[in-house]
Scaffold this active site. Structure first.
Site, PDB file in Angstrom:
ATOM      1  N   ALA A 214      40.556  44.131  33.583  1.00 21.26           N
ATOM      2  CA  ALA A 214      42.499  44.094  32.605  1.00 21.26           C
ATOM      3  C   ALA A 214      42.702  42.624  32.510  1.00 21.26           C
ATOM      4  O   ALA A 214      42.133  42.021  33.245  1.00 21.26           O
ATOM      5  CB  ALA A 214      43.216  44.638  33.232  1.00 21.26           C
TER       6      ALA A 214
ATOM      7  N   GLY B 177      39.213  45.662  36.416  1.00 15.95           N
ATOM      8  CA  GLY B 177      39.409  47.293  35.133  1.00 15.95           C
ATOM      9  C   GLY B 177      37.791  47.185  34.866  1.00 15.95           C
ATOM     10  O   GLY B 177      37.584  48.576  34.281  1.00 15.95           O
TER      11      GLY B 177
ATOM     12  N   GLU C  33      40.299  41.810  42.018  1.00 15.91           N
ATOM     13  CA  GLU C  33      42.085  41.792  41.562  1.00 15.91           C
ATOM     14  C   GLU C  33      42.465  41.101  43.014  1.00 15.91           C
ATOM     15  O   GLU C  33      43.879  40.479  43.131  1.00 15.91           O
ATOM     16  CB  GLU C  33      42.217  43.162  41.649  1.00 15.91           C
ATOM     17  CG  GLU C  33      41.905  43.961  40.752  1.00 15.91           C
ATOM     18  CD  GLU C  33      40.556  44.581  40.371  1.00 15.91           C
ATOM     19  OE1 GLU C  33      39.839  44.484  41.425  1.00 15.91           O
ATOM     20  OE2 GLU C  33      40.435  45.596  40.174  1.00 15.91           O
TER      21      GLU C  33
HETATM   22  N1  DAK Z   1      41.533  38.719  31.144  1.00 20.81           N
HETATM   23  C1  DAK Z   1      42.133  37.872  30.044  1.00 20.81           C
HETATM   24  N2  DAK Z   1      40.892  37.350  29.932  1.00 20.81           N
HETATM   25  C2  DAK Z   1      39.736  36.857  30.309  1.00 20.81           C
HETATM   26  C3  DAK Z   1      39.518  37.702  31.659  1.00 20.81           C
HETATM   27  C4  DAK Z   1      41.066  39.026  31.794  1.00 20.81           C
HETATM   28  N3  DAK Z   1      40.406  39.560  32.624  1.00 20.81           N
HETATM   29  N4  DAK Z   1      38.421  37.104  31.582  1.00 20.81           N
HETATM   30  C5  DAK Z   1      37.973  36.012  30.793  1.00 20.81           C
HETATM   31  N5  DAK Z   1      39.038  35.552  29.719  1.00 20.81           N
HETATM   32  C6  DAK Z   1      38.835  35.139  29.012  1.00 20.81           C
HETATM   33  C7  DAK Z   1      38.932  33.785  29.643  1.00 20.81           C
HETATM   34  O1  DAK Z   1      40.119  32.535  29.420  1.00 20.81           O
HETATM   35  C8  DAK Z   1      38.547  32.710  28.671  1.00 20.81           C
HETATM   36  O2  DAK Z   1      39.582  32.696  27.617  1.00 20.81           O
HETATM   37  P1  DAK Z   1      39.213  30.944  26.848  1.00 20.81           P
HETATM   38  O3  DAK Z   1      40.239  30.015  27.892  1.00 20.81           O
HETATM   39  O4  DAK Z   1      38.479  30.961  26.504  1.00 20.81           O
HETATM   40  O5  DAK Z   1      40.528  31.646  25.240  1.00 20.81           O
HETATM   41  C9  DAK Z   1      37.793  33.365  27.621  1.00 20.81           C
HETATM   42  O6  DAK Z   1      37.774  34.953  28.070  1.00 20.81           O
HETATM   43  C10 DAK Z   1      35.875  33.182  28.593  1.00 20.81           C
HETATM   44  O7  DAK Z   1      36.182  33.514  30.647  1.00 20.81           O
HETATM   45  P2  DAK Z   1      35.590  32.167  30.982  1.00 20.81           P
HETATM   46  O8  DAK Z   1      36.121  30.600  29.951  1.00 20.81           O
HETATM   47  O9  DAK Z   1      36.596  32.105  31.766  1.00 20.81           O
HETATM   48  O10 DAK Z   1      34.050  32.381  31.159  1.00 20.81           O
HETATM   49  P3  DAK Z   1      33.613  31.841  33.022  1.00 20.81           P
HETATM   50  O11 DAK Z   1      31.766  32.077  31.847  1.00 20.81           O
HETATM   51  O12 DAK Z   1      33.641  30.340  32.893  1.00 20.81           O
HETATM   52  O13 DAK Z   1      33.748  32.911  33.751  1.00 20.81           O
HETATM   53  C11 DAK Z   1      34.190  35.104  33.917  1.00 20.81           C
HETATM   54  C12 DAK Z   1      33.913  34.453  33.457  1.00 20.81           C
HETATM   55  C13 DAK Z   1      33.999  36.300  34.142  1.00 20.81           C
HETATM   56  C14 DAK Z   1      33.297  34.350  35.876  1.00 20.81           C
HETATM   57  C15 DAK Z   1      36.035  34.838  34.407  1.00 20.81           C
HETATM   58  O14 DAK Z   1      36.440  34.849  33.321  1.00 20.81           O
HETATM   59  C16 DAK Z   1      36.961  35.321  35.331  1.00 20.81           C
HETATM   60  O15 DAK Z   1      36.724  35.166  36.344  1.00 20.81           O
HETATM   61  N6  DAK Z   1      37.466  36.233  34.755  1.00 20.81           N
HETATM   62  C17 DAK Z   1      38.388  36.913  35.291  1.00 20.81           C
HETATM   63  C18 DAK Z   1      37.925  38.202  36.522  1.00 20.81           C
HETATM   64  C19 DAK Z   1      38.700  39.279  36.732  1.00 20.81           C
HETATM   65  O16 DAK Z   1      39.165  38.317  37.447  1.00 20.81           O
HETATM   66  N7  DAK Z   1      38.762  40.114  36.575  1.00 20.81           N
HETATM   67  C20 DAK Z   1      39.748  41.033  37.281  1.00 20.81           C
HETATM   68  C21 DAK Z   1      40.717  40.983  36.261  1.00 20.81           C
HETATM   69  S1  DAK Z   1      42.097  42.103  37.243  1.00 20.81           S
HETATM   70  C22 DAK Z   1      46.898  47.818  37.320  1.00 20.81           C
HETATM   71  C23 DAK Z   1      45.824  48.084  36.751  1.00 20.81           C
HETATM   72  C24 DAK Z   1      44.146  47.706  36.338  1.00 20.81           C
HETATM   73  C25 DAK Z   1      44.143  46.465  37.101  1.00 20.81           C
HETATM   74  C26 DAK Z   1      45.865  45.296  36.931  1.00 20.81           C
HETATM   75  C27 DAK Z   1      46.800  46.352  37.952  1.00 20.81           C
HETATM   76  N8  DAK Z   1      48.375  47.766  37.262  1.00 20.81           N
HETATM   77  C28 DAK Z   1      48.522  48.901  38.604  1.00 20.81           C
HETATM   78  C29 DAK Z   1      49.373  47.467  36.550  1.00 20.81           C
HETATM   79  C30 DAK Z   1      43.009  45.768  37.320  1.00 20.81           C
HETATM   80  C31 DAK Z   1      42.523  44.384  36.881  1.00 20.81           C
HETATM   81  C32 DAK Z   1      41.832  43.256  36.701  1.00 20.81           C
HETATM   82  O17 DAK Z   1      40.923  43.722  35.798  1.00 20.81           O
END
Ligand code: DAK
Length: 261
Positions: free
Chosen positions: A67, A112, A135
């Site tokens: 997400a 997500g 998360e």
């Molecule tokens: N959201 C927004 N932007 C993201 C993103 C994300 N999940 N993942 C990556 N990006 C963006 C980065 O900010 C970066 O943007 P710029 O800085 O270039 O503007 C661009 O994508 C490239 O990412 P990186 O520079 O970080 O790329 P790397 O190769 O260095 O790293 C990575 C790749 C996938 C390891 C890293 O980007 C990362 O850790 N990303 C986050 C992964 C993550 O934590 N995903 C889970 C998100 S939480 C809910 C319902 C559902 C959910 C939550 C609440 N409710 C109850 C309300 C779901 C939650 C989730 O999914």
């Protein structure tokens, strides 16, 4: 219909390819993308000629990296509830599509994104795929069905280990624990998806639909009720001309020509 954050193509009759297309944010699911996904899924559901849906992500790095964190950071509890409900609706709608839905995961499928892949019927991964529910790193539990669908797929102990540690799983381990059904070199992922899609598209459409329904519905039933459901599905197939055609073709030693009726 054209979308801002999605690509929806039909590479061959009956086969849809849905691509989450925000590669600059690693295809992170923001509210606008979820809304478009809901529309696209509704359109596919209404197409009686649709046989298979492939779901993937644009760019070479990610299926979907979760997400959109930048949209969630300032969320109130009420907004979080609305966001989660929207995401849940999309995952349910995807899962409820009558045709098989296959995720093609070439890179990161996190949070997500992992949940989106889990809402598909099965996952074909590239050798570069990485899965995880990170998360808890962000101070939240999974919110788009991860606690439920991951548990059903890999079992409670493994799901809890992955969710509570946020440990990432590479393709080989994902195959070993049953999270994905197949791992192929990244350059072959789309072909692998298309090959499977063509195989399914050539079968009797009602038989495929009834089988999917029985598997899905049966998961929430006792074995006895699930078998009773299967009996009803089996009987229903005999009300189609495709059942006659399939069996007649076998007896005549020729390929069946199914028409979906
Ligand atoms: N959201 C927004 N932007 C993201 C993103 C994300 N999940 N993942 C990556 N990006 C963006 C980065 O900010 C970066 O943007 P710029 O800085 O270039 O503007 C661009 O994508 C490239 O990412 P990186 O520079 O970080 O790329 P790397 O190769 O260095 O790293 C990575 C790749 C996938 C390891 C890293 O980007 C990362 O850790 N990303 C986050 C992964 C993550 O934590 N995903 C889970 C998100 S939480 C809910 C319902 C559902 C959910 C939550 C609440 N409710 C109850 C309300 C779901 C939650 C989730 O999914």
């Amino acid at each position: 219909m054209t979308y801002k954050n999605l690509l929806l193509e039909q590479p061959e009759p009956g086969i849809y390819l849905l691509t989450v297309n925000r590669p600059q944010a690693l295809n992170a699911l923001n509210a606008a993308t979820l809304a478009e996904l809901a529309l696209a899924i509704a359109g596919i559901a209404a197409d009686t000629a649709a046989r298979v849906l492939l779901v993937t992500g644009a760019g070479d790095k990610a299926f979907v990296a979760g997400a959109d964190i930048s949209e969630m950071v300032e969320c109130s509890a009420d907004q979080a509830q609305a966001f989660s409900e929207k995401g849940m609706q999309v995952m349910h709608a995807l899962e409820a599509l009558p045709m098989p839905v296959i995720a093609l995961v070439h890179g990161y499928a996190l949070g997500g994104g992992c949940e989106l892949a889990l809402a598909c019927d099965w996952i074909i991964a590239s050798d570069r795929a990485v899965f995880g529910q990170p998360e808890v790193n962000l101070g939240i539990p999974p919110g788009f069905g991860g606690t439920q669908r991951l548990t059903r797929l890999v079992g409670r102990a493994r799901a809890l280990e992955l969710i509570t540690t946020a440990r990432q799983v590479k393709a080989a381990e994902a195959l070993a624990i049953g999270l994905v059904t197949q791992v192929v070199p990244v350059a072959e992922l789309r072909d692998a998806g298309m090959t499977t899609a063509r195989t399914i598209a050539a079968k009797g459409p009602d038989a495929v639909r009834l089988a999917k329904q029985a598997v899905h519905r049966g998961q929430d039933m006792s074995l006895a009720n699930g078998c009773a459901y299967e009996t009803a599905a089996f009987a229903l197939a005999f009300a189609t001309t495709d059942q006659r055609e399939g069996m007649q073709a076998f007896l005549e030693k020729r390929a069946a020509k199914f028409n979906g009726h």
